[in-house]
Design a protein around this motif. Structure first.
Motif, PDB file in Angstrom:
ATOM      1  N   ASP A   8       0.869  -1.197   0.000  1.00 48.18           N
ATOM      2  CA  ASP A   8       0.000   0.000   0.000  1.00 48.18           C
ATOM      3  C   ASP A   8       0.900   1.240   0.000  1.00 48.18           C
ATOM      4  OD1 ASP A   8      -0.753  -0.349   3.569  1.00 48.18           O
ATOM      5  OD2 ASP A   8       1.076   0.203   2.514  1.00 48.18           O
ATOM      6  N   PHE A   9       0.265   2.421   0.052  1.00 50.20           N
ATOM      7  CA  PHE A   9       1.062   3.643  -0.078  1.00 50.20           C
ATOM      8  C   PHE A   9       1.943   3.846   1.162  1.00 50.20           C
ATOM      9  CE2 PHE A   9       2.607   7.091  -2.128  1.00 50.20           C
ATOM     10  CZ  PHE A   9       2.112   8.339  -1.827  1.00 50.20           C
ATOM     11  N   GLN A  10       1.406   3.460   2.339  1.00 49.06           N
ATOM     12  CA  GLN A  10       2.189   3.625   3.576  1.00 49.06           C
ATOM     13  C   GLN A  10       3.489   2.823   3.498  1.00 49.06           C
ATOM     14  OE1 GLN A  10       0.067   2.525   7.114  1.00 49.06           O
ATOM     15  NE2 GLN A  10       1.583   3.390   8.509  1.00 49.06           N
ATOM     16  N   SER A  11       3.407   1.599   3.061  1.00 51.36           N
ATOM     17  CA  SER A  11       4.640   0.785   2.972  1.00 51.36           C
ATOM     18  C   SER A  11       5.509   1.259   1.800  1.00 51.36           C
ATOM     19  CB  SER A  11       4.312  -0.701   2.833  1.00 51.36           C
ATOM     20  OG  SER A  11       3.307  -0.924   1.868  1.00 51.36           O
ATOM     21  N   ALA A  12       4.873   1.759   0.739  1.00 51.16           N
ATOM     22  CA  ALA A  12       5.669   2.290  -0.390  1.00 51.16           C
ATOM     23  C   ALA A  12       6.518   3.458   0.086  1.00 51.16           C
ATOM     24  CB  ALA A  12       4.757   2.731  -1.525  1.00 51.16           C
ATOM     25  N   ARG A  13       5.952   4.244   1.007  1.00 50.51           N
ATOM     26  CA  ARG A  13       6.655   5.448   1.466  1.00 50.51           C
ATOM     27  C   ARG A  13       7.802   5.138   2.415  1.00 50.51           C
ATOM     28  NH1 ARG A  13       1.466   9.200   2.020  1.00 50.51           N
ATOM     29  NH2 ARG A  13       1.053   7.794   3.737  1.00 50.51           N
ATOM     30  N   THR A  14       7.986   3.855   2.754  1.00 49.30           N
ATOM     31  CA  THR A  14       9.191   3.524   3.549  1.00 49.30           C
ATOM     32  C   THR A  14      10.424   3.462   2.643  1.00 49.30           C
ATOM     33  OG1 THR A  14       8.963   1.129   3.238  1.00 49.30           O
ATOM     34  CG2 THR A  14       7.786   2.114   5.129  1.00 49.30           C
ATOM     35  N   SER A  15      10.204   3.634   1.330  1.00 54.08           N
ATOM     36  CA  SER A  15      11.342   3.571   0.389  1.00 54.08           C
ATOM     37  C   SER A  15      12.294   4.731   0.607  1.00 54.08           C
ATOM     38  CB  SER A  15      10.828   3.599  -1.054  1.00 54.08           C
ATOM     39  OG  SER A  15       9.932   2.549  -1.275  1.00 54.08           O
ATOM     40  N   ASP A  16      13.566   4.456   0.320  1.00 51.16           N
ATOM     41  CA  ASP A  16      14.608   5.477   0.443  1.00 51.16           C
ATOM     42  C   ASP A  16      14.635   6.272  -0.864  1.00 51.16           C
ATOM     43  OD1 ASP A  16      18.179   5.331   1.295  1.00 51.16           O
ATOM     44  OD2 ASP A  16      16.930   6.937   0.441  1.00 51.16           O
ATOM     45  N   THR A  17      13.892   7.381  -0.894  1.00 46.54           N
ATOM     46  CA  THR A  17      13.757   8.126  -2.161  1.00 46.54           C
ATOM     47  C   THR A  17      15.070   8.812  -2.560  1.00 46.54           C
ATOM     48  OG1 THR A  17      12.876   9.976  -0.871  1.00 46.54           O
ATOM     49  CG2 THR A  17      11.274   8.526  -1.948  1.00 46.54           C
ATOM     50  N   LYS A  18      15.927   9.081  -1.572  1.00 43.20           N
ATOM     51  CA  LYS A  18      17.236   9.674  -1.931  1.00 43.20           C
ATOM     52  C   LYS A  18      18.077   8.646  -2.702  1.00 43.20           C
ATOM     53  CE  LYS A  18      17.855  13.363   1.560  1.00 43.20           C
ATOM     54  NZ  LYS A  18      16.385  13.443   1.719  1.00 43.20           N
ATOM     55  N   ARG A  19      18.027   7.402  -2.210  1.00 49.05           N
ATOM     56  CA  ARG A  19      18.794   6.371  -2.934  1.00 49.05           C
ATOM     57  C   ARG A  19      18.173   6.152  -4.313  1.00 49.05           C
ATOM     58  NH1 ARG A  19      22.459   2.760  -3.169  1.00 49.05           N
ATOM     59  NH2 ARG A  19      23.341   3.018  -1.091  1.00 49.05           N
ATOM     60  N   PHE A  20      16.836   6.205  -4.386  1.00 45.59           N
ATOM     61  CA  PHE A  20      16.200   6.047  -5.706  1.00 45.59           C
ATOM     62  C   PHE A  20      16.704   7.129  -6.650  1.00 45.59           C
ATOM     63  CE2 PHE A  20      13.284   4.802  -8.926  1.00 45.59           C
ATOM     64  CZ  PHE A  20      12.962   5.984  -9.583  1.00 45.59           C
ATOM     65  N   SER A  21      16.787   8.377  -6.144  1.00 44.29           N
ATOM     66  CA  SER A  21      17.244   9.493  -7.002  1.00 44.29           C
ATOM     67  C   SER A  21      18.663   9.261  -7.496  1.00 44.29           C
ATOM     68  CB  SER A  21      17.165  10.813  -6.224  1.00 44.29           C
ATOM     69  OG  SER A  21      15.844  11.005  -5.768  1.00 44.29           O
ATOM     70  N   ARG A  22      19.535   8.768  -6.596  1.00 40.84           N
ATOM     71  CA  ARG A  22      20.931   8.498  -7.028  1.00 40.84           C
ATOM     72  C   ARG A  22      20.934   7.413  -8.102  1.00 40.84           C
ATOM     73  NH1 ARG A  22      22.029   8.497  -1.565  1.00 40.84           N
ATOM     74  NH2 ARG A  22      22.556   6.273  -1.478  1.00 40.84           N
TER      75      ARG A  22
END
Ligand code: KE4
Length: 424
Positions: free
Chosen positions: A366-380
């Protein structure tokens, strides 16, 4: 300054944010957007001549890749007879007949020019048909920018929606209940509390706009039963999944028939087409057959319809779904192996040729668990892939799209690039 940067600088003077749709601005990943010069097959080239393997595919429409021959041929034929008449044409009937043939739940369909128009109209139709005003959507699902759908979850139990953008009246937002995706208990309690007030539920049957998230087994069936029991309309927003996850869309893949389906992307083959359709007794309430109004100057125009027809006919003839499944599995396997070697936590959620690499060690349901993603690492990761000629969606909360024009060597090249990108 390279040409992309120069164009972005110019664009910002005359277009809000320099783009005609926010996600293109790279704000979620940082940096400046690439301006694209051209595309062919699985590849695109930016205005500075750099080549990329494209996994955005115009955000889903290009299931056969850029400039697929049948679309180009269809467009050339239309150019010979005109581009738009504002009057009914044979091609619109042909496309409507083909959609109703491929989606048994769709007995009648209305063509529009975008997914947003399709979902806005379906909501109005559901409210008009049931005489009720409350709708249900799910946190993390996106259905275009219609006011009733730009609504985020309210506080806790209330579930009453709050505007998710300035300009959306709170009086309208309050009529939208926002529930967690894949949460059967939340669904049951909302129907227990307000079932008789609910005009419709709209859901992405496979979410793509929180990243790719599959429905839990039984979840769509529960949704179908609860809506049927309460006299609410079930709307599958298949703008992204339609003709992508199966020829008959998610409703075929999961065996659950909605009352209404919204469509877009693939049915336009890269040209602006949206559609909404479903049970004839509901659709016949739409003007001019019925009193519920919806209209559009370019709805069903020959150019867009011909590109969509050519695409759907080729899907019917070639049925690329086994190949798309195999390419998707190859990419998923490769990225998981690469992440394992690099010791990086990556969760890959995939349904056929749509998938998301979540930088988290949590199962994403769900969106709550999706938001545990490390978006900074995704950006790199995103920028390291761009540097190696791999063009991914510019947000952790979007889906990668593989087309039938992609090859095994494209996938292998992408996995090699990911191996290097994950080390950064
Ligand atoms: P459009 O109005 O953008 O054609 O469709 C809205 C829409 C409706 N429903 C679903 C499930 C969708 O995914 C979309 C649009 N998807 C986004 C990408 N996640 C389009 C990209 C953009 O906004 O530029």
């Amino acid at each position: 300054m390279n040409r992309s940067e120069d164009l972005f600088h110019r664009a910002q003077r005359v277009i809000p944010g320099g783009v005609n749709s926010p996600v293109r601005a790279f704000q979620a990943v940082g940096g400046k957007p690439l301006f694209i010069q051209r595309g062919n097959g699985s590849r695109i080239w930016d205005v500075d001549g750099k080549e990329y393997i494209d996994y955005v595919g115009s955000w889903g429409p290009l299931i056969f890749g850029h400039r697929s021959p049948e679309v180009i041929e269809a467009l050339n034929q239309v150019l010979a007879i005109g581009t738009s008449f504002g009057a009914p044409t044979e091609r619109e009937v042909e496309l409507a007949e083909l959609i109703t043939q491929l989606l048994p739940s769709v007995e009648k369909v209305r063509l529009v020019s975008s997914g947003t128009e399709a979902t806005m109209s379906a909501i109005r139709l559901a409210r008009g048909f049931t005489g009720r005003e409350r709708i249900i959507k799910f946190d993390g699902c996106y259905h275009g920018h219609g006011d009733s759908l730009l609504v985020r979850a309210g506080s806790g139990v209330a579930t009453l929606g709050l505007p998710d953008s300035p300009g959306v009246p709170s009086s309208l937002a309050e009529l939208t209940s926002v529930l967690p995706f894949n949460d059967s208990n939340a669904l049951k309690s909302e129907f227990d509390r307000r079932g008789s007030q609910i005009a419709c539920v709209i859901i992405e049957p496979v979410a793509g706009n929180m990243g790719c998230v599959e429905p839990r087994p039984g979840y769509l069936e529960l949704l179908r039963n609860l809506t049927k029991r309460s006299g609410s309309i079930l709307i599958f927003d298949e703008v992204m999944t339609g003709f992508r996850v199966a020829l008959g869309g998610a409703q075929q893949r999961y065996g659950v028939q909605p009352d209404l389906t919204t469509m877009g992307k693939v049915i336009g083959g890269g040209l602006p087409v949206g559609a909404y359709g479903g049970r004839a007794e509901i659709m016949d309430r739409i003007a001019p057959a019925g009193p519920i109004y919806q209209a559009g100057t370019l709805s069903g125009n020959p150019l867009a319809v011909s590109a969509g027809l050519a695409t759907l006919k080729r899907l019917q003839k070639d049925s690329p779904y086994d190949r798309l499944e195999a390419l998707g599995a190859r990419l998923e396997r490769g990225v998981i192996e690469a992440a394992g070697k690099a010791g990086i936590q990556v969760r890959v959620n995939r349904v056929g040729s749509m998938l998301t690499f979540f930088f988290t060690d949590r199962e994403v349901t769900d969106f709550q668990s999706a938001r545990t993603s490390d978006t900074k690492r995704f950006s790199r990761f995103f920028h390291a892939m761009i540097d190696q000629g791999i063009y991914l969606p510019s947000s952790q909360f979007e889906a990668v799209f593989i087309s039938a024009a992609h090859t095994e060597s494209d996938i292998d090249q992408t996995v090699s690039a990911a191996t290097r990108a994950l080390e950064i």
